[in-house]
Design an enzyme around this catalytic site. Structure first.
Site, PDB file in Angstrom:
ATOM      1  N   HIS A  60       0.390  -6.672  -8.519  1.00  0.00           N
ATOM      2  CA  HIS A  60      -0.167  -5.684  -9.444  1.00  0.00           C
ATOM      3  C   HIS A  60       0.967  -5.153 -10.308  1.00  0.00           C
ATOM      4  CE1 HIS A  60      -2.411  -2.359 -11.099  1.00  0.00           C
ATOM      5  NE2 HIS A  60      -1.531  -1.499 -10.608  1.00  0.00           N
ATOM      6  N   CYS A 174      -4.592  -6.294 -15.088  1.00  0.00           N
ATOM      7  CA  CYS A 174      -3.468  -5.356 -15.161  1.00  0.00           C
ATOM      8  C   CYS A 174      -2.260  -5.937 -15.887  1.00  0.00           C
ATOM      9  CB  CYS A 174      -3.091  -4.879 -13.762  1.00  0.00           C
ATOM     10  SG  CYS A 174      -2.513  -6.196 -12.640  1.00  0.00           S
TER      11      CYS A 174
END
Length: 300
Positions: A60, A174
């Protein structure tokens, strides 16, 4: 695809973990402020599974800021409103012909950088320094980007593993937000440090996709009932499972459809596509994407 506005979310869509629980507005910085920009990266669901997914390079990404004038730190990231599973696969609700999607994504901005969270299993590294004026211009762009780019997309779809192969569909998650943010800063005049930056992509491999239609043309009163049933049948095994036995039964169904029969139905920009799947079918890659160079110089 860019949209004119962000629609209200349906109450049916519920998140196990609250989206952006401590979020705040992006502050207006003083023009003469000097702001450090940090690259942040950690394994997905690190808060729950530690570095487990980091071994698979499922990461992430976020970006951090530190104001020299105030000493305050900030974190900005983009992720799913209702968790990854809801963005990747729909719900098949009783009484509804069309699959129901809870697939919005959005930016989250909040004060502070949790150093331990990013450093322990991931990355926290300085990538550039910007002025307060550049930060404020970036903030305006974030508002536009967040209001018009609203749907999370997990999959990248390519013709083959070759790096020069055709990309049929690009993901929208993301890391793509962070890359867009870096590019905006570069266009505003930011000069990035020369460091290696890698990002995760989950890739499906497919022949040329076949356009099927949108929700109305497939599932509406005048829709294609045979196609509608095939799409619902495809998504059914991806539902949440209550028992281990259910999971393995549905896993065999997924393998049969995707690998043995070379079938995948993709929902992208509110439209359905058929993907004639090809070997190796799916891959998770952690590839370098260089930090950007600006298209212009910003004076402020």
């Amino acid at each position: 695809r860019r949209f004119d506005f962000r629609p209200k979310t349906d109450p049916y869509c519920q998140a196990r973990y609250t989206f952006c629980p401590t979020g705040s507005a992006i502050p207006l910085m003083k023009e003469d402020d000097v702001i450090e920009v940090y690259r942040l990266q950690t394994p997905v669901w690190e808060f729950k599974y530690g570095d487990l997914l980091g071994h698979l390079k499922i990461m992430h990404d976020a970006v951090g800021f530190r104001s020299a004038l105030t000493g305050k730190n900030y974190t900005m990231e983009w992720y799913e409103l209702f968790q990854l599973g809801n963005c990747t696969f729909p719900h098949l609700r009783p009484g509804m012909d069309a699959p129901f999607w809870c697939n919005q994504g959005a930016a989250c901005f909040f004060e502070g950088i949790d150093d331990a969270h990013w450093k322990e299993n991931g990355t926290l590294v300085l990538v550039t320094t910007i002025s307060g004026t550049m930060f404020n211009e970036m903030a305006k762009w974030v508002k536009y980007d967040n209001e018009t780019g609203i749907y999370y997309e997990t999959w990248t779809v390519q013709a083959s593993p070759d790096k020069t192969s055709v990309v049929w569909f690009d993901s929208y998650e993301c890391s793509k937000f962070i890359l867009r943010t870096y590019q905006k800063l570069a266009d505003l005049g930011a000069v990035f440090n020369k460091i290696q930056t890698n990002y995760t992509s989950i890739i499906l491999f497919s022949g040329e996709p076949i356009y099927l239609g949108n929700e109305t043309s497939i599932f509406g009163p005048l829709g294609n009932k045979t196609l509608a049933a095939a799409i619902r049948d495809f998504y059914y095994p991806f539902k949440p499972h209550k028992t281990v036995r259910e999971f393995f039964v549905d896993l065999f169904k997924i393998i049969d459809r995707v690998i043995l029969n070379h079938e995948f139905y993709l929902f992208y920009n509110l439209e359905y596509w058929f993907l004639p799947m090809k070997f190796p079918y799916l891959n998770i890659v952690y590839e370098e994407v260089p930090l950007p160079v600006g298209s212009k110089t910003f004076f402020g």
